[in-house]
Motif scaffolding. Structure first.
Motif, PDB file in Angstrom:
ATOM      1  N   ASP A  51       0.841  -1.208   0.000  1.00 60.71           N
ATOM      2  CA  ASP A  51       0.000   0.000   0.000  1.00 60.71           C
ATOM      3  C   ASP A  51       0.870   1.249   0.000  1.00 60.71           C
ATOM      4  O   ASP A  51       0.588   2.236   0.708  1.00 60.71           O
ATOM      5  N   GLY A  52       1.956   1.211  -0.762  1.00 64.11           N
ATOM      6  CA  GLY A  52       2.813   2.374  -0.956  1.00 64.11           C
ATOM      7  C   GLY A  52       3.841   2.627   0.135  1.00 64.11           C
ATOM      8  O   GLY A  52       4.616   3.564   0.046  1.00 64.11           O
ATOM      9  N   VAL A  53       3.854   1.772   1.149  1.00 62.50           N
ATOM     10  CA  VAL A  53       4.779   1.949   2.272  1.00 62.50           C
ATOM     11  C   VAL A  53       5.827   0.845   2.220  1.00 62.50           C
ATOM     12  O   VAL A  53       5.503  -0.322   1.948  1.00 62.50           O
ATOM     13  N   THR A  54       7.091   1.192   2.497  1.00 62.94           N
ATOM     14  CA  THR A  54       8.137   0.168   2.435  1.00 62.94           C
ATOM     15  C   THR A  54       7.905  -0.916   3.490  1.00 62.94           C
ATOM     16  O   THR A  54       7.477  -0.633   4.606  1.00 62.94           O
ATOM     17  N   ALA A  55       8.216  -2.145   3.090  1.00 67.68           N
ATOM     18  CA  ALA A  55       8.085  -3.281   4.003  1.00 67.68           C
ATOM     19  C   ALA A  55       9.165  -4.289   3.666  1.00 67.68           C
ATOM     20  O   ALA A  55       9.625  -4.377   2.521  1.00 67.68           O
ATOM     21  N   ARG A  56       9.598  -5.009   4.681  1.00 70.59           N
ATOM     22  CA  ARG A  56      10.613  -6.052   4.492  1.00 70.59           C
ATOM     23  C   ARG A  56       9.886  -7.357   4.173  1.00 70.59           C
ATOM     24  O   ARG A  56       9.270  -7.959   5.070  1.00 70.59           O
ATOM     25  N   SER A  57       9.942  -7.775   2.936  1.00 66.59           N
ATOM     26  CA  SER A  57       9.117  -8.906   2.516  1.00 66.59           C
ATOM     27  C   SER A  57       9.564 -10.231   3.124  1.00 66.59           C
ATOM     28  O   SER A  57       8.812 -11.197   3.104  1.00 66.59           O
ATOM     29  N   CYS A  58      10.766 -10.271   3.703  1.00 63.42           N
ATOM     30  CA  CYS A  58      11.204 -11.504   4.377  1.00 63.42           C
ATOM     31  C   CYS A  58      10.485 -11.685   5.706  1.00 63.42           C
ATOM     32  O   CYS A  58      10.448 -12.785   6.253  1.00 63.42           O
ATOM     33  N   SER A  59       9.923 -10.598   6.214  1.00 69.83           N
ATOM     34  CA  SER A  59       9.344 -10.622   7.552  1.00 69.83           C
ATOM     35  C   SER A  59       7.829 -10.422   7.541  1.00 69.83           C
ATOM     36  O   SER A  59       7.240 -10.101   8.573  1.00 69.83           O
ATOM     37  N   VAL A  60       7.224 -10.585   6.383  1.00 71.53           N
ATOM     38  CA  VAL A  60       5.777 -10.416   6.230  1.00 71.53           C
ATOM     39  C   VAL A  60       5.244 -11.710   5.641  1.00 71.53           C
ATOM     40  O   VAL A  60       5.769 -12.178   4.628  1.00 71.53           O
ATOM     41  N   ASN A  61       4.221 -12.295   6.257  1.00 70.15           N
ATOM     42  CA  ASN A  61       3.719 -13.528   5.642  1.00 70.15           C
ATOM     43  C   ASN A  61       2.618 -13.218   4.626  1.00 70.15           C
ATOM     44  O   ASN A  61       2.056 -12.125   4.601  1.00 70.15           O
ATOM     45  N   ALA A  62       2.362 -14.178   3.778  1.00 71.19           N
ATOM     46  CA  ALA A  62       1.451 -13.964   2.648  1.00 71.19           C
ATOM     47  C   ALA A  62       0.065 -13.556   3.125  1.00 71.19           C
ATOM     48  O   ALA A  62      -0.560 -12.661   2.542  1.00 71.19           O
ATOM     49  N   ALA A  63      -0.435 -14.194   4.168  1.00 69.42           N
ATOM     50  CA  ALA A  63      -1.806 -13.918   4.617  1.00 69.42           C
ATOM     51  C   ALA A  63      -1.966 -12.460   5.033  1.00 69.42           C
ATOM     52  O   ALA A  63      -3.050 -11.890   4.887  1.00 69.42           O
ATOM     53  N   SER A  64      -0.889 -11.851   5.511  1.00 71.07           N
ATOM     54  CA  SER A  64      -1.007 -10.483   6.017  1.00 71.07           C
ATOM     55  C   SER A  64      -1.129  -9.443   4.907  1.00 71.07           C
ATOM     56  O   SER A  64      -1.404  -8.277   5.189  1.00 71.07           O
ATOM     57  N   VAL A  65      -0.910  -9.832   3.650  1.00 74.99           N
ATOM     58  CA  VAL A  65      -1.052  -8.859   2.563  1.00 74.99           C
ATOM     59  C   VAL A  65      -2.317  -9.090   1.736  1.00 74.99           C
ATOM     60  O   VAL A  65      -2.521  -8.414   0.727  1.00 74.99           O
ATOM     61  N   VAL A  66      -3.155 -10.015   2.164  1.00 72.49           N
ATOM     62  CA  VAL A  66      -4.449 -10.186   1.492  1.00 72.49           C
ATOM     63  C   VAL A  66      -5.237  -8.888   1.653  1.00 72.49           C
ATOM     64  O   VAL A  66      -5.320  -8.337   2.756  1.00 72.49           O
ATOM     65  N   GLY A  67      -5.777  -8.392   0.534  1.00 71.86           N
ATOM     66  CA  GLY A  67      -6.548  -7.147   0.577  1.00 71.86           C
ATOM     67  C   GLY A  67      -5.683  -5.898   0.468  1.00 71.86           C
ATOM     68  O   GLY A  67      -6.195  -4.781   0.514  1.00 71.86           O
ATOM     69  N   LYS A  68      -4.371  -6.095   0.339  1.00 73.62           N
ATOM     70  CA  LYS A  68      -3.462  -4.954   0.190  1.00 73.62           C
ATOM     71  C   LYS A  68      -2.795  -5.018  -1.185  1.00 73.62           C
ATOM     72  O   LYS A  68      -2.915  -6.012  -1.892  1.00 73.62           O
ATOM     73  N   SER A  69      -2.102  -3.955  -1.522  1.00 77.49           N
ATOM     74  CA  SER A  69      -1.451  -3.880  -2.819  1.00 77.49           C
ATOM     75  C   SER A  69       0.063  -3.968  -2.638  1.00 77.49           C
ATOM     76  O   SER A  69       0.656  -3.140  -1.952  1.00 77.49           O
ATOM     77  N   VAL A  70       0.660  -4.993  -3.235  1.00 78.56           N
ATOM     78  CA  VAL A  70       2.112  -5.190  -3.138  1.00 78.56           C
ATOM     79  C   VAL A  70       2.765  -4.710  -4.435  1.00 78.56           C
ATOM     80  O   VAL A  70       2.291  -5.040  -5.531  1.00 78.56           O
ATOM     81  N   THR A  71       3.807  -3.917  -4.296  1.00 76.93           N
ATOM     82  CA  THR A  71       4.564  -3.472  -5.477  1.00 76.93           C
ATOM     83  C   THR A  71       6.014  -3.887  -5.306  1.00 76.93           C
ATOM     84  O   THR A  71       6.622  -3.608  -4.264  1.00 76.93           O
ATOM     85  N   THR A  72       6.550  -4.547  -6.323  1.00 76.53           N
ATOM     86  CA  THR A  72       7.960  -4.926  -6.295  1.00 76.53           C
ATOM     87  C   THR A  72       8.732  -4.048  -7.289  1.00 76.53           C
ATOM     88  O   THR A  72       8.134  -3.257  -8.030  1.00 76.53           O
ATOM     89  N   LEU A  73      10.028  -4.242  -7.314  1.00 79.74           N
ATOM     90  CA  LEU A  73      10.871  -3.497  -8.261  1.00 79.74           C
ATOM     91  C   LEU A  73      10.341  -3.640  -9.689  1.00 79.74           C
ATOM     92  O   LEU A  73      10.381  -2.690 -10.468  1.00 79.74           O
ATOM     93  N   GLU A  74       9.825  -4.815 -10.003  1.00 79.48           N
ATOM     94  CA  GLU A  74       9.322  -5.068 -11.360  1.00 79.48           C
ATOM     95  C   GLU A  74       8.074  -4.245 -11.665  1.00 79.48           C
ATOM     96  O   GLU A  74       7.706  -4.091 -12.839  1.00 79.48           O
ATOM     97  N   GLY A  75       7.419  -3.735 -10.615  1.00 84.70           N
ATOM     98  CA  GLY A  75       6.155  -3.031 -10.803  1.00 84.70           C
ATOM     99  C   GLY A  75       6.283  -1.523 -10.906  1.00 84.70           C
ATOM    100  O   GLY A  75       5.287  -0.838 -11.138  1.00 84.70           O
ATOM    101  N   ILE A  76       7.486  -0.992 -10.743  1.00 85.43           N
ATOM    102  CA  ILE A  76       7.610   0.479 -10.755  1.00 85.43           C
ATOM    103  C   ILE A  76       8.039   1.019 -12.115  1.00 85.43           C
ATOM    104  O   ILE A  76       7.958   2.216 -12.357  1.00 85.43           O
ATOM    105  N   GLY A  77       8.505   0.160 -12.994  1.00 87.22           N
ATOM    106  CA  GLY A  77       8.927   0.603 -14.316  1.00 87.22           C
ATOM    107  C   GLY A  77       9.259  -0.618 -15.157  1.00 87.22           C
ATOM    108  O   GLY A  77       9.201  -1.744 -14.673  1.00 87.22           O
ATOM    109  N   ASN A  78       9.567  -0.374 -16.424  1.00 88.09           N
ATOM    110  CA  ASN A  78       9.999  -1.493 -17.273  1.00 88.09           C
ATOM    111  C   ASN A  78      11.098  -0.995 -18.200  1.00 88.09           C
ATOM    112  O   ASN A  78      11.491   0.176 -18.137  1.00 88.09           O
ATOM    113  N   ALA A  79      11.582  -1.870 -19.049  1.00 89.33           N
ATOM    114  CA  ALA A  79      12.740  -1.525 -19.879  1.00 89.33           C
ATOM    115  C   ALA A  79      12.473  -0.305 -20.755  1.00 89.33           C
ATOM    116  O   ALA A  79      13.379   0.479 -21.034  1.00 89.33           O
ATOM    117  N   GLU A  80      11.216  -0.135 -21.182  1.00 89.07           N
ATOM    118  CA  GLU A  80      10.886   1.009 -22.049  1.00 89.07           C
ATOM    119  C   GLU A  80      10.670   2.281 -21.236  1.00 89.07           C
ATOM    120  O   GLU A  80      10.964   3.377 -21.706  1.00 89.07           O
TER     121      GLU A  80
END
Ligand code: FES
Length: 149
Positions: A51-80
């Motif tokens: 949800d736009g806030v930094t989080a350490r994905s090693c310390s967050v389990n999958a169930a806790s992000v249900v209903g939230k929006s996860v963005t990774t490096l791949e989601g902020i831009g692309n080669a073009e």
């Protein structure tokens, strides 16, 4: 269980509820931007946005992000269309081994969303918990300044 990653709803088996998000991103979804460093929430290599806030994905389990929006490096831009922070890192050659780069970039993306003209002191404070052991700190700060332009 469905989780939203980079704007896409991803169905996951319920058996993965307690699995660290980082493992799912890398092992199940081939999103290898986030890196496994310490696995303890301390180095920042695995940083994603929740949800736009930094989080350490090693310390967050999958169930806790249900209903939230996860963005990774791949989601902020692309080669073009690279994100300005990604372009800044390239232009300033701000990676040596590159292991911390994901965390540095994601942290700066979140900062500039909140504070587009963040000053150097704020940038340094924000990056203080992203560990880099190579020593490209000067180039990383230059990349951040370039991204603001
Ligand atoms: Fe997650 Fe180090 S691997 S903080």
């Amino acid at each position: 269980m469905n989780i939203q990653i980079n704007g896409r709803m991803v169905p996951l088996d319920d058996s993965l509820r307690d699995t660290p998000l980082l493992y799912i991103l890398r092992n199940d979804l081939a999103l290898n931007g986030p890196k496994y460093g310490c696995g303890l929430g301390e180095c920042g290599a695995c940083t994603v946005l929740i949800d736009g806030v930094t989080a350490r994905s090693c310390s967050v389990n999958a169930a806790s992000v249900v209903g939230k929006s996860v963005t990774t490096l791949e989601g902020i831009g692309n080669a073009e269309h690279l994100h300005p922070v990604q372009q800044g890192f390239i232009d300033e050659q701000a990676a040596q081994c590159g292991y911390c780069t994901n965390g540095m970039i994601m942290t700066l993306v979140a900062l500039f969303e909140r504070e587009p003209q963040a000053d150097e002191q704020t940038i340094k404070q924000e990056l203080a918990f992203n560990l880099c052991r190579c020593g490209t700190h000067i180039e990383i700060l230059r990349a951040a300044e370039r991204a603001k332009q």
